[in-house]
Design a protein around this motif. Structure first.
Motif, PDB file in Angstrom:
ATOM      1  N   GLN A  42      24.713  11.087  17.905  1.00 54.30           N
ATOM      2  CA  GLN A  42      25.668  12.137  18.223  1.00 54.30           C
ATOM      3  C   GLN A  42      24.995  13.337  18.869  1.00 54.30           C
ATOM      4  OE1 GLN A  42      28.465  13.378  15.282  1.00 54.30           O
ATOM      5  NE2 GLN A  42      28.998  11.309  14.653  1.00 54.30           N
ATOM      6  N   VAL A  43      25.767  13.972  19.749  1.00 56.04           N
ATOM      7  CA  VAL A  43      25.360  15.225  20.381  1.00 56.04           C
ATOM      8  C   VAL A  43      26.532  16.193  20.304  1.00 56.04           C
ATOM      9  CG1 VAL A  43      23.685  14.184  21.952  1.00 56.04           C
ATOM     10  CG2 VAL A  43      26.084  14.410  22.665  1.00 56.04           C
ATOM     11  N   LYS A  44      26.245  17.468  20.500  1.00 57.76           N
ATOM     12  CA  LYS A  44      27.288  18.480  20.636  1.00 57.76           C
ATOM     13  C   LYS A  44      27.430  18.801  22.123  1.00 57.76           C
ATOM     14  CE  LYS A  44      27.355  19.309  16.068  1.00 57.76           C
ATOM     15  NZ  LYS A  44      28.505  19.060  15.185  1.00 57.76           N
ATOM     16  N   LEU A  45      28.642  18.672  22.634  1.00 52.60           N
ATOM     17  CA  LEU A  45      28.917  19.056  24.004  1.00 52.60           C
ATOM     18  C   LEU A  45      29.563  20.427  24.012  1.00 52.60           C
ATOM     19  CD1 LEU A  45      30.240  15.770  25.660  1.00 52.60           C
ATOM     20  CD2 LEU A  45      27.887  16.644  25.518  1.00 52.60           C
ATOM     21  N   CYS A  46      29.131  21.261  24.941  1.00 61.20           N
ATOM     22  CA  CYS A  46      29.621  22.636  25.043  1.00 61.20           C
ATOM     23  C   CYS A  46      30.416  22.780  26.336  1.00 61.20           C
ATOM     24  CB  CYS A  46      28.448  23.612  25.025  1.00 61.20           C
ATOM     25  SG  CYS A  46      27.467  23.530  23.509  1.00 61.20           S
ATOM     26  N   PHE A  47      31.685  23.163  26.185  1.00 61.11           N
ATOM     27  CA  PHE A  47      32.625  23.226  27.301  1.00 61.11           C
ATOM     28  C   PHE A  47      32.803  24.676  27.758  1.00 61.11           C
ATOM     29  CE2 PHE A  47      33.440  19.459  24.889  1.00 61.11           C
ATOM     30  CZ  PHE A  47      33.710  18.483  25.837  1.00 61.11           C
ATOM     31  N   PRO A  48      32.738  24.911  29.073  1.00 59.37           N
ATOM     32  CA  PRO A  48      32.825  26.294  29.564  1.00 59.37           C
ATOM     33  C   PRO A  48      34.205  26.901  29.332  1.00 59.37           C
ATOM     34  CG  PRO A  48      32.884  24.741  31.390  1.00 59.37           C
ATOM     35  CD  PRO A  48      32.574  23.937  30.166  1.00 59.37           C
ATOM     36  N   ARG A  49      34.219  28.201  29.140  1.00 59.92           N
ATOM     37  CA  ARG A  49      35.476  28.945  29.043  1.00 59.92           C
ATOM     38  C   ARG A  49      36.065  29.131  30.448  1.00 59.92           C
ATOM     39  NH1 ARG A  49      37.765  30.449  23.894  1.00 59.92           N
ATOM     40  NH2 ARG A  49      36.057  30.304  22.380  1.00 59.92           N
TER      41      ARG A  49
END
Length: 295
Positions: A42-49
């Motif tokens: 698993q990874v954490k994906l970071c989505f732009p605002r």
């Protein structure tokens, strides 16, 4: 390698593999050799605002706690949405990763992003943590079970796929996978002896169907010692775990469980008392087995 690697990934391709599942191929600016080489990673994906082309992330630090504190210090209206995903596949000899997204409309930042993703779009990727990975019997070198039980909904399908495809010859697994309908079925390449039961909600909303729990409660298990891997909607995962422990007599150490999502709640909402109890139990099991880290 840092305990919590941080990188940026860029979309190179999007494939709709079922009506409600998109496989997005990313190229990473850097990848450690072990990333994407083991199942259920698993990874954490970071989505732009809104208004951001690239998500705003702190610089990588060797200490995961310090990095996360810096992440939380970003003003809320600028801080990326963070969601957990499984690496479905890494293309050999490359920095290319495939990650599957469940498409359920514009009801969350990840699904909304995936439904509109285009080549060139960028996300942040945090992890995977090399020290936060529980070996799954029959899939890895650990061999203290006779067969593997896999159960989950479509959010667990990418991880289940990696586990099935990692099975060696003669390793036995039985999978129960809940999806919306027959159009969501997928095929897996495996050396193992695998039986997949596809379970359909037939119009019931995700998180409100009892088909997964009811089917496993009624199932006749093969002889031998099972190891159970459970993931999906938190309420269903808890019900399955209680059934396996209380009714089937499985030792809690023989169950790997994870509530990926909560009905009517998002990862941005405060955890419930059940969520906290589950997290504390998972942490205690990880510490007892010598694991740790930021998951």
């Amino acid at each position: 390698m840092a305990d919590l690697p941080v990188s940026f990934i860029q979309v190179t391709d999007i494939t709709r593999i079922t009506p409600h599942m998109a496989r997005v191929t990313f190229d990473a600016d850097q990848l450690d050799p072990g990333v994407g080489q083991t199942p259920d990673q698993q990874v954490k994906l970071c989505f732009p605002r809104a208004g951001q082309r690239t998500p705003l992330l702190p610089e990588q630090e060797d200490d995961a706690t310090s990095w996360y504190q810096a992440f939380l210090a970003i003003p809320e209206n600028e801080r990326p949405w963070m969601r957990s995903f499984t690496i479905r596949r890494r293309r050999p000899g490359s920095t290319s990763l495939e990650i599957d997204f469940v498409l359920h409309g514009d009801t969350g930042p990840a699904s909304s992003w995936a439904g509109a993703a285009q080549p060139g779009d960028q996300l942040g990727m945090v992890g995977p943590s090399a020290i936060y990975s529980r070996p799954v019997p029959l899939v890895t070198s650990v061999d203290d079970a006779d067969w593997l039980l896999l159960a989950g909904d479509e959010t667990a399908l990418p991880a289940i796929g990696t586990l099935i495809e990692a099975l060696p010859e003669r390793a036995r697994a039985i999978a129960y996978i809940e999806v919306a309908d027959a159009a969501e079925r997928q095929e897996f390449d495996t050396h193992g002896d695998v039986t997949v039961h596809w379970l359909y909600r037939d119009g019931a909303p995700a998180g409100r169907s009892d088909v997964l729990v009811d089917t496993i409660r009624k199932a006749e298990f093969p002889p031998g010692r099972p190891f159970a891997w459970l993931a999906g909607e938190s309420g269903a995962v808890r019900a399955l775990r209680r059934h396996l422990v209380d009714d089937r007599g499985l030792d809690k150490k023989s169950i790997d469980f994870s509530g990926y999502w909560r009905f009517k709640l998002t990862q941005d909402d405060a955890p419930t008392a059940e969520d906290m109890a589950e997290a504390q139990e998972r942490l205690a099991e990880a510490q007892a087995s010598g694991e740790g880290g930021w998951g």
